[in-house]
Structure formats: structure tokens, C-alpha cells
Design an enzyme around this catalytic site. Structure first.
Site, short mmCIF file in Angstrom:
data_model
loop_
_atom_site.label_atom_id
_atom_site.label_comp_id
_atom_site.label_asym_id
_atom_site.label_seq_id
_atom_site.Cartn_x
_atom_site.Cartn_y
_atom_site.Cartn_z
N ARG A 51 0.81 -1.22 0.00
CA ARG A 51 0.00 0.00 0.00
C ARG A 51 0.84 1.26 0.00
NH1 ARG A 51 -4.65 -0.83 4.08
NH2 ARG A 51 -2.92 -0.43 5.43
N LYS A 148 1.00 -19.39 6.39
CA LYS A 148 0.19 -19.63 7.56
C LYS A 148 0.05 -18.31 8.32
CE LYS A 148 2.02 -21.29 11.52
NZ LYS A 148 2.87 -20.46 12.36
N ASP A 235 -0.44 -22.49 16.43
CA ASP A 235 0.76 -21.88 15.86
C ASP A 235 1.79 -22.93 15.42
OD1 ASP A 235 2.33 -19.48 15.31
OD2 ASP A 235 3.61 -20.08 17.00
N HIS A 240 3.32 -27.25 11.74
CA HIS A 240 4.71 -27.74 11.67
C HIS A 240 4.87 -29.14 12.28
CE1 HIS A 240 5.37 -23.71 10.53
NE2 HIS A 240 5.58 -23.18 11.72
C1 BG6 Z 1 6.40 -19.91 13.15
C2 BG6 Z 1 5.63 -19.63 14.40
O1 BG6 Z 1 5.57 -20.51 12.19
O2 BG6 Z 1 7.49 -20.76 13.46
C3 BG6 Z 1 6.53 -19.00 15.45
O3 BG6 Z 1 4.55 -18.75 14.10
C4 BG6 Z 1 7.75 -19.87 15.68
O4 BG6 Z 1 5.83 -18.81 16.67
C5 BG6 Z 1 8.42 -20.22 14.37
O5 BG6 Z 1 8.64 -19.14 16.52
C6 BG6 Z 1 9.53 -21.23 14.58
O6 BG6 Z 1 10.24 -21.41 13.38
P1 BG6 Z 1 11.76 -21.85 13.40
O7 BG6 Z 1 12.11 -22.01 11.94
O8 BG6 Z 1 12.53 -20.76 14.07
O9 BG6 Z 1 11.83 -23.14 14.17
#
Ligand code: BG6
Length: 484
Positions: A51, A148, A235, A240
Site C-alpha cells: 500500500r 500460515k 501456531d 509444523h
Molecule cells: C512460526 C511460528 O511458524 O514458526 C513461530 O509462528 C515460531 O511462533 C516459528 O517461533 C519457529 O520457526 P523456526 O524455523 O525458528 O523453528
């Protein structure tokens, strides 16, 4: 070892939300790294779209600042950065209005790959998809990349899928789960399906249990308001950790092909058992030494959102029935570490006159830091004095085994963005996979909400609430220590 970087075809990549946090931290530095590696052809364009009424020079300054802030000096150099910036363009667009779309359409070239990265709030996905079609910017080969959170429950995920599907078929939609781009996560598939060694043992007859840990030392500071609407389950677990679980538990796909892999992951998610309330422990980190606790970080004194969760999950199929998967993830824990530990059953009978002779083998796959694989096996303790046994690690660290290539591991985003350009969806979540994961997570979340449960408070720098220890103790098992 010579790095094997194969250039992708020329592309125009539009980053909607190009001035935002994710673009600055991850997308832009990752693109620069791929450029430095020689993977991005010179006739490619990266177009920031947001924007803000920035001009091209202003956006290039932002890109330069992002690369300098988020990449260490050893991973960049001034000459290639200057060359990279010549590929950067900018257009101010209004997702909900008409402004900027004609200009964007004019910037896109024919005969190159088109990708549109929606690095924006999900509420804008529909508007962006619609405008791209209305203004004839998208074509039958354009790729749409979304991040996400993909919904906050089944209902919202479904409606996001529907909104996107109105404009683009599934083959054009790339839903990112950045864990799938991590080197060792892909190695999980290589270990399982490129070796004969493990597969015959990869079942409940031989595997006692699996532990998946993603521990972080950071809190939710800075994004507490968002996090408070999410929590560790939404989250980290629904996406994950679910992906990690799927890669361990899935059947061998017939080929390393996007739909073959995703079909097998989907079957695992559908086979997940309902989690019993007594198999879940949730926690919130306390304040400590002047450092705010979760309640302060979330700015919600009545928050019941969890910054930690541990749970025991069962999979109802022939391969896994009877082998629990213990998952845990949390913020402000003792160390930053992610690992998967597969504990095998003890030999049925010990022939050695040594109680340790029947200790179990453990295969540990370390995702971060110090990516590597470690297999604990029993050997004879050296020296005279009879047959005493000792457990030792067969340790493979990527850094040791692969030299520079093993330490200079690309960020997950580098691989995933290049996969988008290559048109390879294997490491992206399919719509039905995301929905199935929510269909499993929803009743779990609704359960603790209906029971009005409050998370246990835990001290920062520990391994989480004490009750989580009990989750395994009562099964006669123990969590692995959280350490780097
Ligand atoms: C993100 C989450 O998807 O993954 C975060 O929203 C988290 O809360 C992060 O800290 C962790 O990713 P990584 O790659 O640092 O393990």
C-alpha cells in the site's frame, strides 16, 4: 564439495506485502541468497507490491536494509547486492481498490514464469486473487503462494480454500509450511525411503514411542496480540509438528511426486486418534527477573492461551497402533532445539548378564541447531572384565560429514521459493491436508475451552510445566532433556 545449484527459469515474482515483516526478514534475504548462489537468472524481476506510496528507489533501499539486517556479513557482499537490486521493482497497489493494478499488469512480462506471493493478512487473499484475474494479470500457469496461519479452525480454513479455489485450481496454489523446507525435514524422507535399513523396523512391533520436540527460547514479545488468538496448538502443532509427524508415520509413496507424497500424509492425519484431555498439558511462561511473562507479553491479564503444549497422540492404523507419539513445543524454554527421537523396543531377551544389555536403541534426528542424525547403539565396553555393555552414539553431523555444504544450509524459504518457480508442490500443503489437520485439532481445542482450563504456569529457562513430565512418567517413559 561442489555446490550443485541449478538455475531456475526466468520469472516475475510479485510480493504482495513486500514492505512487511515476513518479506523483510525472510523472503527478500532468501531471494538475495539464491541470487548469490547463481540460481536466479539475470532476466528475472522481483516486484514489491504494497500500500505504501514508495518509489522504486525507496523500495530498493528497504531491500538493501533487509538483506543487511537479516543476513550476517559473511553471507553477502556489496557487489552482488548492488546487482541484485537492479532486479527489484515496486508498485503501490490497493488490494481492495483499483489503484496500481493496471501498472502491475504492465510490469509483468510474457514468456516468463509468474508467481504471486501473498505475504498479507489472510483476509486479503480473496481480494488479491480476484484482482489478479479481473485485471488479466494471472494466467493459467501463475503460481499463488500463501502463508500460515491458514485459518484458525476448519471453518475458516475451508472458506480460505474456497476463496482461492474460485480463482485458481489447486495445482496453482502453494501453501507454505516453512518446516517442510528445512534440510533435515527433507532428510527424514531420504533416511526412510533411500535406505533399506530402517523401513523393516519402522512399525509398532519395533518402535516403542516417538518424541517430537520443538523448543524455543524466545517468547511472544512483539506479536503477543496475534499470538494470544492462536497459541501453541494452532501456531505450531496443527501445522509444523503435524508435518513432522506425517513424514515419520506415512507409508512409502509410490514416487517422490507432489500428490503421491501428500496423499500418504493425508492418510496419516485422517488416522489420528482423538486426543484425550488427560493426554494434554498446556502451559504459560511466568515472568522472571524483570522479564515479562506470557500474561504481560500478550497484554491480556485473563489469557488462557498456551505458550507451551505437550500431548500424547495415537495413530489408528496397522503400522502404528500401540506406538504413542509424544509432541511438545513451547516458548521461553531452556534451549532452542528441534528434534525427533524414535525409541525402539528392547530386545526380547538379553543374553548378557548385564542389566544395561537390554537398553533400547534411539534414533535422533536433529532439525536445529547442529543438524544431524544420531543412532544410539549398544557395544561392549572396552577392556577386560567380562561382557559389560555401554550405549554409544553413532553420530553424523551434517557439518562434519558434508563439510561446507553441511554448514551452509539454505534457509527453508530459499528452497521453497525456488520450488514455487520450478512448479514443484511436493513441499507445500494441499488444501485437503490443511483441512484434515484442522478437523483433528478443532475438537481438542474446543475440549479445553469448554472445560474452561487454565494453562499451568512454568518458569522460563526450564523444560516446561512439571505436569508434562508426568505425561510420560505415568507410561514408564521419559522426555529427552532439552539442550542444544
Ligand atoms: C512460526 C511460528 O511458524 O514458526 C513461530 O509462528 C515460531 O511462533 C516459528 O517461533 C519457529 O520457526 P523456526 O524455523 O525458528 O523453528
Amino acid at each position: 564439495m561442489v555446490s550443485r545449484t541449478i538455475p531456475v527459469d526466468p520469472f516475475d515474482l510479485v510480493i504482495f506485502g513486500g514492505t512487511g515483516d515476513l518479506a523483510r526478514r525472510k523472503i527478500l534475504p532468501s531471494l538475495y541468497r539464491r541470487y548469490l548462489a547463481g540460481q536466479i537468472p539475470e532476466d528475472s524481476q522481483i516486484i514489491g507490491a504494497a500500500r505504501s506510496e514508495l518509489d522504486e528507489a525507496g523500495f530498493r533501499d528497504l531491500v538493501r536494509a533487509s538483506v543487511e539486517e537479516f543476513l550476517p556479513a559473511s553471507k553477502r557482499d556489496a557487489t552482488t547486492l548492488a546487482a541484485f537490486l537492479t532486479h527489484i521493482r515496486y508498485v503501490a497497489v490497493d488490494a481492495k481498490g483499483e489503484a496500481g493494478w493496471v501498472e502491475l499488469g504492465e510490469m509483468m512480462r510474457e514468456g516468463v514464469i509468474h508467481a504471486h506471493y501473498f505475504s498479507v493478512a489472510p483476509s486479503l487473499f480473496g481480494d488479491l486473487a480476484q484482482r489478479l484475474c479481473e485485471f488479466n494479470i494471472a494466467n493459467a500457469d501463475s503460481r499463488i503462494v500463501v502463508e500460515k496461519p491458514f485459518g484458525k479452525d476448519l471453518k475458516t480454513a475451508r472458506s480460505l480454500n474456497e476463496v482461492l479455489a474460485r480463482h485458481f485450481p489447486e495445482q496453482q496454489i502453494y501453501r507454505i509450511d516453512h518446516y517442510l523446507g528445512k534440510e533435515t525435514v527433507q532428510n527424514l524422507m531420504a533416511i526412510r525411503f533411500a535406505n533399506i535399513l530402517f523401513e523393516p523396523l519402522w512399525k509398532t512391533e519395533y518402535i516403542d514411542h516417538v518424541q517430537i520436540t520443538v523448543a524455543e527460547t524466545v517468547g511472544v514479545d512483539g506479536r503477543g496480540a496475534y499470538y494470544d488468538t492462536s497459541g501453541a496448538m494452532r501456531d505450531m502443532v496443527q501445522n509444523h509438528m503435524m508435518q513432522l509427524l506425517c513424514l515419520i508415520a506415512m507409508e512409502p509413496p509410490y514416487h517422490f511426486d507432489p500428490d503421491a507424497v501428500r496423499d500418504e500424509k493425508l492418510k496419516v492425519i485422517r488416522a489420528l486418534e482423538k486426543v484425550r484431555p488427560e493426554d494434554i498439558v498446556r502451559g504459560q511462561y511466568a515472568s522472571q527477573g524483570g522479564k515479562p511473562g506470557y500474561i504481560e507479553d500478550s497484554e491480556n491479564p485473563n489469557s488462557r492461551t498456551e505458550s507451551y503444549i505437550a500431548m500424547k497422540v495415537g495413530i489408528a492404523n496397522w503400522r502404528w497402533k500401540g506406538t504413542p507419539f509424544y509432541l511438545r513445543t513451547g516458548k521461553r524454554l531452556r534451549a532452542r532445539t528441534s528434534e525427533i527421537a524414535i525409541t525402539f523396543r528392547r530386545p526380547p531377551h538379553s543374553i548378557f548378564d548385564d542389566p544395561d544389555g537390554s537398553r533400547e536403541n534411539v534414533l535422533v534426528i536433529r532439525l536445529q541447531p547442529n543438524e544431524g542424525i544420531n543412532l544410539k547403539v549398544m557395544i561392549k565396553e572396552p577392556g577386560p572384565g567380562g561382557m559389560r555393555l555401554v550405549q554409544v552414539p553413532l553420530d553424523m553431523s551434517f557439518a562434519q560429514a558434508l563439510g561446507e555444504e553441511g554448514t551452509d544450509i539454505p534457509d527453508a524459504y530459499e528452497r521453497l521459493i525456488m520450488d514455487v518457480i520450478r512448479g514443484n508442490q511436493t513441499l507445500f500443503m494441499r488444501g485437503d491436508e490443511v483441512e484434515a489437520a484442522w478437523a483433528w485439532a478443532d475438537p481438542v481445542i474446543e475440549g479445553w475451552e469448554a472445560r474452561g482450563e487454565r494453562p499451568h504456569v512454568y518458569q522460563p529457562g526450564t523444560s516446561g510445566p512439571d505436569d508434562a513430565l508426568m505425561l510420560m512418567h505415568r507410561d514408564g517413559r521419559r522426555w529427552r532433556e532439552i539442550k542444544e
